[in-house]
Design a protein around this motif. Sequence first.
Motif, mmCIF file in Angstrom:
data_model
loop_
_atom_site.group_PDB
_atom_site.id
_atom_site.type_symbol
_atom_site.label_atom_id
_atom_site.label_comp_id
_atom_site.label_asym_id
_atom_site.label_seq_id
_atom_site.Cartn_x
_atom_site.Cartn_y
_atom_site.Cartn_z
ATOM 1 N N VAL A 73 132.423 -2.266 -5.685
ATOM 2 C CA VAL A 73 131.020 -1.841 -5.656
ATOM 3 C C VAL A 73 130.129 -2.899 -6.289
ATOM 4 C CG1 VAL A 73 129.387 -0.150 -6.569
ATOM 5 C CG2 VAL A 73 131.576 0.612 -5.639
ATOM 6 N N ARG A 74 130.574 -3.440 -7.425
ATOM 7 C CA ARG A 74 129.774 -4.456 -8.116
ATOM 8 C C ARG A 74 129.612 -5.699 -7.253
ATOM 9 N NH1 ARG A 74 132.596 -4.707 -12.597
ATOM 10 N NH2 ARG A 74 131.345 -3.128 -13.653
ATOM 11 N N LEU A 75 130.698 -6.112 -6.599
ATOM 12 C CA LEU A 75 130.643 -7.299 -5.749
ATOM 13 C C LEU A 75 129.745 -7.067 -4.535
ATOM 14 C CD1 LEU A 75 131.644 -10.147 -5.187
ATOM 15 C CD2 LEU A 75 133.652 -9.178 -4.057
ATOM 16 N N ALA A 76 129.806 -5.872 -3.965
ATOM 17 C CA ALA A 76 128.955 -5.552 -2.821
ATOM 18 C C ALA A 76 127.491 -5.553 -3.221
ATOM 19 C CB ALA A 76 129.350 -4.189 -2.245
ATOM 20 N N ARG A 77 127.191 -5.009 -4.398
ATOM 21 C CA ARG A 77 125.808 -5.019 -4.886
ATOM 22 C C ARG A 77 125.309 -6.442 -5.089
ATOM 23 N NH1 ARG A 77 126.101 -0.205 -9.492
ATOM 24 N NH2 ARG A 77 125.897 1.548 -8.049
ATOM 25 N N TRP A 78 126.173 -7.268 -5.675
ATOM 26 C CA TRP A 78 125.785 -8.647 -5.955
ATOM 27 C C TRP A 78 125.510 -9.397 -4.648
ATOM 28 C CZ3 TRP A 78 126.669 -13.744 -5.205
ATOM 29 C CH2 TRP A 78 126.191 -14.629 -6.175
ATOM 30 N N LEU A 79 126.405 -9.244 -3.672
ATOM 31 C CA LEU A 79 126.254 -9.953 -2.407
ATOM 32 C C LEU A 79 125.032 -9.476 -1.639
ATOM 33 C CD1 LEU A 79 129.956 -10.143 -1.150
ATOM 34 C CD2 LEU A 79 128.525 -12.044 -1.919
ATOM 35 N N SER A 80 124.797 -8.162 -1.623
ATOM 36 C CA SER A 80 123.637 -7.634 -0.892
ATOM 37 C C SER A 80 122.341 -8.165 -1.485
ATOM 38 C CB SER A 80 123.654 -6.104 -0.910
ATOM 39 O OG SER A 80 123.518 -5.608 -2.228
ATOM 40 N N THR A 81 122.252 -8.224 -2.806
ATOM 41 C CA THR A 81 121.043 -8.743 -3.449
ATOM 42 C C THR A 81 120.895 -10.237 -3.210
ATOM 43 O OG1 THR A 81 121.233 -7.061 -5.170
ATOM 44 C CG2 THR A 81 119.780 -8.910 -5.616
ATOM 45 N N PHE A 82 122.004 -10.972 -3.270
ATOM 46 C CA PHE A 82 121.947 -12.416 -3.054
ATOM 47 C C PHE A 82 121.418 -12.734 -1.657
ATOM 48 C CE2 PHE A 82 123.799 -16.352 -1.459
ATOM 49 C CZ PHE A 82 123.421 -17.247 -2.444
ATOM 50 N N ILE A 83 121.951 -12.047 -0.647
ATOM 51 C CA ILE A 83 121.505 -12.288 0.728
ATOM 52 C C ILE A 83 120.031 -11.909 0.888
ATOM 53 C CG2 ILE A 83 121.816 -11.579 3.132
ATOM 54 C CD1 ILE A 83 124.804 -11.175 2.457
ATOM 55 N N ALA A 84 119.661 -10.752 0.342
ATOM 56 C CA ALA A 84 118.262 -10.303 0.442
ATOM 57 C C ALA A 84 117.331 -11.257 -0.288
ATOM 58 C CB ALA A 84 118.135 -8.898 -0.135
ATOM 59 N N ALA A 85 117.751 -11.743 -1.450
ATOM 60 C CA ALA A 85 116.917 -12.657 -2.223
ATOM 61 C C ALA A 85 116.722 -13.981 -1.491
ATOM 62 C CB ALA A 85 117.550 -12.896 -3.600
ATOM 63 N N TRP A 86 117.779 -14.489 -0.906
ATOM 64 C CA TRP A 86 117.697 -15.768 -0.183
ATOM 65 C C TRP A 86 116.678 -15.676 0.956
ATOM 66 C CZ3 TRP A 86 120.837 -20.339 -0.710
ATOM 67 C CH2 TRP A 86 120.593 -21.308 0.266
ATOM 68 N N PHE A 87 116.809 -14.645 1.797
ATOM 69 C CA PHE A 87 115.949 -14.550 2.975
ATOM 70 C C PHE A 87 114.531 -14.104 2.616
ATOM 71 C CE2 PHE A 87 120.106 -14.477 5.046
ATOM 72 C CZ PHE A 87 119.893 -15.388 6.073
ATOM 73 N N SER A 88 114.366 -13.294 1.586
ATOM 74 C CA SER A 88 113.012 -12.904 1.191
ATOM 75 C C SER A 88 112.249 -14.093 0.612
ATOM 76 C CB SER A 88 113.059 -11.756 0.174
ATOM 77 O OG SER A 88 113.758 -12.138 -0.995
ATOM 78 N N LEU A 89 112.944 -14.955 -0.131
ATOM 79 C CA LEU A 89 112.277 -16.156 -0.653
ATOM 80 C C LEU A 89 111.937 -17.109 0.484
ATOM 81 C CD1 LEU A 89 111.390 -17.381 -3.384
ATOM 82 C CD2 LEU A 89 113.477 -18.752 -3.314
ATOM 83 N N ARG A 90 112.837 -17.212 1.457
ATOM 84 C CA ARG A 90 112.542 -18.049 2.620
ATOM 85 C C ARG A 90 111.303 -17.536 3.360
ATOM 86 N NH1 ARG A 90 113.189 -22.576 3.691
ATOM 87 N NH2 ARG A 90 113.583 -22.278 5.931
ATOM 88 N N LEU A 91 111.115 -16.228 3.357
ATOM 89 C CA LEU A 91 109.929 -15.645 3.987
ATOM 90 C C LEU A 91 108.658 -16.142 3.300
ATOM 91 C CD1 LEU A 91 108.760 -13.551 6.016
ATOM 92 C CD2 LEU A 91 108.923 -11.875 4.176
ATOM 93 N N LEU A 92 108.640 -16.147 1.976
ATOM 94 C CA LEU A 92 107.480 -16.658 1.237
ATOM 95 C C LEU A 92 107.290 -18.154 1.478
ATOM 96 C CD1 LEU A 92 107.491 -15.032 -2.324
ATOM 97 C CD2 LEU A 92 105.912 -14.610 -0.447
#
Length: 483
Positions: free
Chosen positions: A118-137
């Motif tokens: 669960v911890r690893l899934a949370r970490w990966l989901s946030t990492f992917i979301a953070a990468w693409f959301s920053l790319r959006l900005l």
Amino acid sequence: MKISTDRRQPLAILLPPHGVPTILRPVLRAYVLGYLSSAAPRVLTLTLTYLTRKQKGLSPLCRSSFFSSLRRIIRGGLELQRFPTFCATLVGGTTLLQFPLQALVAVIASSRSGMVQVRLARWLSTFIAAWFSLRLLQSKKSKAFIEYVPEEASSGIIQKPIHFAGRTMDLTLFAVTRAVDVVVGELWSQRRRQKRPSSRRMNLETLTSTLADPAVFAASCALIMWAWVYAPDRLPRSYNKWIKTAAMVDHRLLLALRRTRYGEIKYGLETGQADLLGSMCKDYNLPESCGDPVKTIPFPCEIVHMGSGPNCEYHALSRLVKSFLWAFSTYLPLNLLLALRNPTRKTLLRALQSSARSSAFLGSFIASFYYGICLARTRLGPSLLGTSIPKRQMIDGGICIGSGCVFCGWSVLLENAGRRKELGLFVVPRALATLLPRRYEVRDQWRENLAFGVSTAVVFTCVREKPERVRGVFGKVLGKILK
């Protein structure tokens, strides 16, 4: 999920109604909060500016200009490449990707415990979301990050645009600071649990914990104030302007300090700079010769005092009083506005005390900065370093400003412990920004994205498992959004 209507919870108005699906509520909360945090300060600034100008009797066209600017702010916040969409993408990706990634992790890392998966899934989901959301900005172009260089072409010389990265650096440094704070705090907590220190060591650890936030704040402020004097371009324009307003400094004095450091003003040598401080001396009823680096070595501290007289201690005291009153007139209305949510005698008294304490801190910050300069120039510097022309040049070329930078930040000890950590976490990203380039080549942007993704993943994972570890108001707000 029960939605509280308790007016003591300021985030209650951001919670979506029951009709919204549970899985989409964090996304909606993030978007609303992101929109308010980006648009509300600009609307408030615009309104205050409009009212101020109206009191001065400007033309009626100011009204149409006001509403035009207001519409531009409101519509601008709704654009795809803006901060609200970034917040929604980040939080939405974190929450929506977790479950499919959790199933994938369960297959790949089946030997791991369920909590680790669960911890690893949370970490990966946030990492992917953070990468693409920053790319959006980052996909939104800014004129400040485009430079045109001449280039030969068949039709003649053309201006070729070169794009630079770095527009999201402040946001990345904020995430990195928060992640480091989480990791260091957790390591420190584990260390204290594992060992049973003696009373002497316990006292030392308590002292370290107490002074950690003030020390971080003081070191960060030293970097910021040094940059403000000598390299203002390393600070955000609005932040630079706010410091200048709070410091109530004559811009000619700042120019003189910079020119002295970079060799344009030299004691005992004619470099054509006498008019700079000479005009300032004239304005403050001092002999113009006091601003001539050939005739007066060193410049008298009275120039630094800007009309407060020759006594350094009196100048520091006058700075304290002026800055306190200026800050109090700003803090009190804001705190009273917050107190009106539950207007009792106790909350109003707390608002008054909080305003007074914060104003005393800011007043002491400014006064100690100026007095630190005077200590190096007049009180201690000449006795310790000497009074020769090279030593005087050295003192006014950086040592005096360095002295003020070292002293000013420790005024944060006047604030309570909770406020110290908030202030420390606020200034650290700005201090780090003074050490890094504001613009860099686009090909290196992946490094910033990686730092942001890793840092955000650490913070988001921690706030869902150990919310108390993400300190301050930010941790509470983030916990409310992700709930």
